[in-house]
Design an enzyme around this catalytic site. Sequence first.
Site, short mmCIF file in Angstrom:
data_model
loop_
_atom_site.label_atom_id
_atom_site.label_comp_id
_atom_site.label_asym_id
_atom_site.label_seq_id
_atom_site.Cartn_x
_atom_site.Cartn_y
_atom_site.Cartn_z
N LYS A 101 2.16 0.47 3.30
CA LYS A 101 2.42 1.75 2.63
C LYS A 101 3.81 2.25 3.02
O LYS A 101 4.20 2.18 4.19
CB LYS A 101 1.34 2.75 3.04
N SER A 116 -3.58 9.29 -0.66
CA SER A 116 -2.20 8.98 -0.97
C SER A 116 -1.86 7.49 -0.86
O SER A 116 -0.76 7.08 -1.25
CB SER A 116 -1.28 9.76 -0.01
N SER A 134 -7.02 9.76 2.49
CA SER A 134 -5.95 8.97 1.88
C SER A 134 -6.11 7.47 1.99
O SER A 134 -5.40 6.72 1.33
CB SER A 134 -4.59 9.38 2.45
#
Length: 464
Positions: free
Chosen positions: A38, A119, A143
């Site tokens: 990420k 996210s 997330s």
Amino acid sequence: MVNAVIAVDPTAAEQARKVDTARRRAPGLLQGKPVLIKDNIETAGPLPTTAGSLALKANVTGRDAPLVARLRGAGAVILGKTNLSEWANIRSNNSISGWSAVGGQTRNPYALDRNPCGSSSGSGAAVAAGIVDYAVGTETDGSITCPASINGIVGMKPTVGLVSRTHIVPISASQDTAGPMTRTVRQAAEMLRAMAGSDPADPATKDADAHLAEFAAGLDAKALGGKRIGVMRFASGFGTDPLFSAALDVLRAQGATLVEIKEFDDKDIGANEFAVLMTELKAGMNAYLATTPAAVSSRTLADLIAFNKAHPERELALFDQSLFEKAEATKGLSDPDYIKARQVSFTKAGPEGIDRLLKDNGVIALVGPTMPTSWKIDAVHGDQISGGGAGSLAAVAGYPHLTVPMGLVKGLPVGLSFIGPKWSDAMILNLGYAYEQARGPVEGPKFLPSIEQSDAIAPLLRKP
């Protein structure tokens, strides 16, 4: 099509050659496995760590986050970076999950007009789409587990402090953690073992080494036998009930005793958690930005707010930065109101939340549906989420939370959550593994333009 990957590491092929040479000497747990990271987690090499923001496009630090260094040490090949909800979805309440100014909009592989949640949007969508089997996500509250559930993959939010947060763009020192997002529970267990461990630069991890285990080697398909598990009816609903009932039947068939828990009062958690996140965001972001290269002109949260105002055509065209502005107005970590808010939110979610639910009901873990199905991407109204999900208690308490695919609701995936007390990561993985093995296969994505065009639904929408 899915737009899950924000950048490919040009050193990946060279990494693979080195890993192949090392394989002959001492093969690692993830030997030769490509892993996506990420893009709020630093990796050594030429790629910036942007958190999805144009303000960090020059953030090439040349350093690996400790968790990335551990993955490399286990033989993993870092393939590149995944898109995310910009700033890990902490800039605005009106955001579109999966959108960032740097990466654009990530889409759900099951239906391309649907949201991948966030996210860790790109990490979830990349694994679901078959780009990789292993990706790293981060979570403050939902997330990892939300995009894992909504993209039909496995996601593990470990106990806060099991995995280092050093060199990760922060939100909350109390709640932030990284974790694996994978196709199977075994892969999540392998990846967690590779990532986890104490880090002198992150005080929260001081006890991590004492809680390391060979998570994958300990998996047992019969782990549910004789276990008492609490059913979080207060977190159920949002259209998943038939599938959730079927999942509970699987648990019973594997020998688990299920205890119904119908009510839980969480009214003191939400507002106090919000106060904590706002205060810790400002403190953590200012500290992080101070360590970035000189080429990054934004050195404080106030600078980020100013940057966005100076670049409204890309940064503010879809949604505002009201949460950044609220965080900037906070008074710091010594503020008595912040200290009280953290004490209340943690106590209500942990000792008086999960711990009490386990003790009062004589159970070792809790289960519930992770989230509702995916909603449509909506650039006008932002996220349209129809339920709160099971994971906020674990997020605020810092306890482990694993989501495993349950199946599909009208062609869209949903997950089953397993939640336990602090440091119960190995047990939670084991319970999820036993369920996964007994559940049977779940249909993968078809990359439909929309679910309304699926063979099951399209005929029903036409005039008879």
